[in-house]
Design a protein around this motif. Structure first.
Motif, PDB file in Angstrom:
ATOM      1  N   ALA A 258       5.419-105.955  47.085  1.00  0.00           N
ATOM      2  CA  ALA A 258       6.748-105.334  47.152  1.00  0.00           C
ATOM      3  C   ALA A 258       7.817-106.335  46.745  1.00  0.00           C
ATOM      4  CB  ALA A 258       7.013-104.804  48.563  1.00  0.00           C
ATOM      5  N   THR A 259       7.694-107.572  47.203  1.00  0.00           N
ATOM      6  CA  THR A 259       8.651-108.614  46.833  1.00  0.00           C
ATOM      7  C   THR A 259       8.563-108.922  45.346  1.00  0.00           C
ATOM      8  OG1 THR A 259       8.503-109.576  49.040  1.00  0.00           O
ATOM      9  CG2 THR A 259       9.355-110.999  47.289  1.00  0.00           C
ATOM     10  N   ARG A 260       7.349-109.015  44.838  1.00  0.00           N
ATOM     11  CA  ARG A 260       7.144-109.336  43.415  1.00  0.00           C
ATOM     12  C   ARG A 260       7.832-108.325  42.498  1.00  0.00           C
ATOM     13  NH1 ARG A 260       3.132-111.970  40.118  1.00  0.00           N
ATOM     14  NH2 ARG A 260       2.872-110.858  38.166  1.00  0.00           N
ATOM     15  N   PHE A 261       7.779-107.039  42.884  1.00  0.00           N
ATOM     16  CA  PHE A 261       8.352-105.989  42.043  1.00  0.00           C
ATOM     17  C   PHE A 261       9.682-105.461  42.558  1.00  0.00           C
ATOM     18  CE2 PHE A 261       3.841-105.957  40.961  1.00  0.00           C
ATOM     19  CZ  PHE A 261       3.939-106.091  39.596  1.00  0.00           C
ATOM     20  N   ASP A 262      10.195-106.092  43.596  1.00  0.00           N
ATOM     21  CA  ASP A 262      11.504-105.761  44.162  1.00  0.00           C
ATOM     22  C   ASP A 262      11.594-104.273  44.539  1.00  0.00           C
ATOM     23  OD1 ASP A 262      14.049-106.357  45.092  1.00  0.00           O
ATOM     24  OD2 ASP A 262      14.999-105.893  43.170  1.00  0.00           O
ATOM     25  N   VAL A 263      10.596-103.841  45.315  1.00  0.00           N
ATOM     26  CA  VAL A 263      10.560-102.476  45.825  1.00  0.00           C
ATOM     27  C   VAL A 263      10.252-102.528  47.319  1.00  0.00           C
ATOM     28  CG1 VAL A 263       9.812-101.465  43.633  1.00  0.00           C
ATOM     29  CG2 VAL A 263       8.100-102.184  45.293  1.00  0.00           C
TER      30      VAL A 263
END
Length: 148
Positions: free
Chosen positions: A21-26
């Motif tokens: 989620a952090t990696r894809f900003d979701v």
């Protein structure tokens, strides 16, 4: 796409939902949705998860083929009702893994189509019959693999 690329080179991947989620900003719930819809048994994947602080999501590619555990697992996991998309996902997986030919896939898709099953009054009855027909197909494939 990121997870499928990872799975192209290995048979399983273990991830932390929060890291992805952090990696894809979701938000993490979006990760759940993507995994739930794109990594199904019908598409050739098993998903295991553990919640909590040390939680993870493990995605495993299932060995597909008439001589594998896939058909047995699929029969066990097959829902009582099935829409056209779910049935198509199973057929595409079987074709991709050379259990069915493309021609056989097209013929079976025709039998399981909305147009064919439209003779039944309710959508629920259509989805029930679609699942039953697919279950019979999988049973036949399993039987043939046991004979070989």
């Amino acid at each position: 796409m990121y997870l499928k690329e990872l799975l192209a080179s290995v048979n399983q991947v273990e991830i932390k939902r929060s890291d992805i989620a952090t990696r894809f900003d979701v938000v993490p719930s979006q990760i759940n949705y993507v995994i739930k819809t794109r990594f199904t048994l019908q598409k050739g994947y098993l998903v295991e998860s553990k919640r909590g602080g040390g939680g993870y999501i493990r995605i495993v590619k299932v060995a597909v083929g008439p001589d594998s555990q896939y058909i047995e697992t699929m029969l066990h996991e097959l829902p009582e009702t099935m829409n056209v998309k779910q049935a198509d996902d199973i057929l595409e997986c079987l074709t991709r893994e050379a259990v069915l030919t493309e021609h056989e896939e097209c013929l079976i898709q025709t039998v399981l189509s909305k147009e064919t099953l439209d003779v039944l009054a309710s959508r629920a009855d259509q989805e029930y019959l679609r699942a039953r027909l697919l279950k019979q197909l999988l049973n036949r494939l399993r039987f043939e693999s046991e004979r070989d």
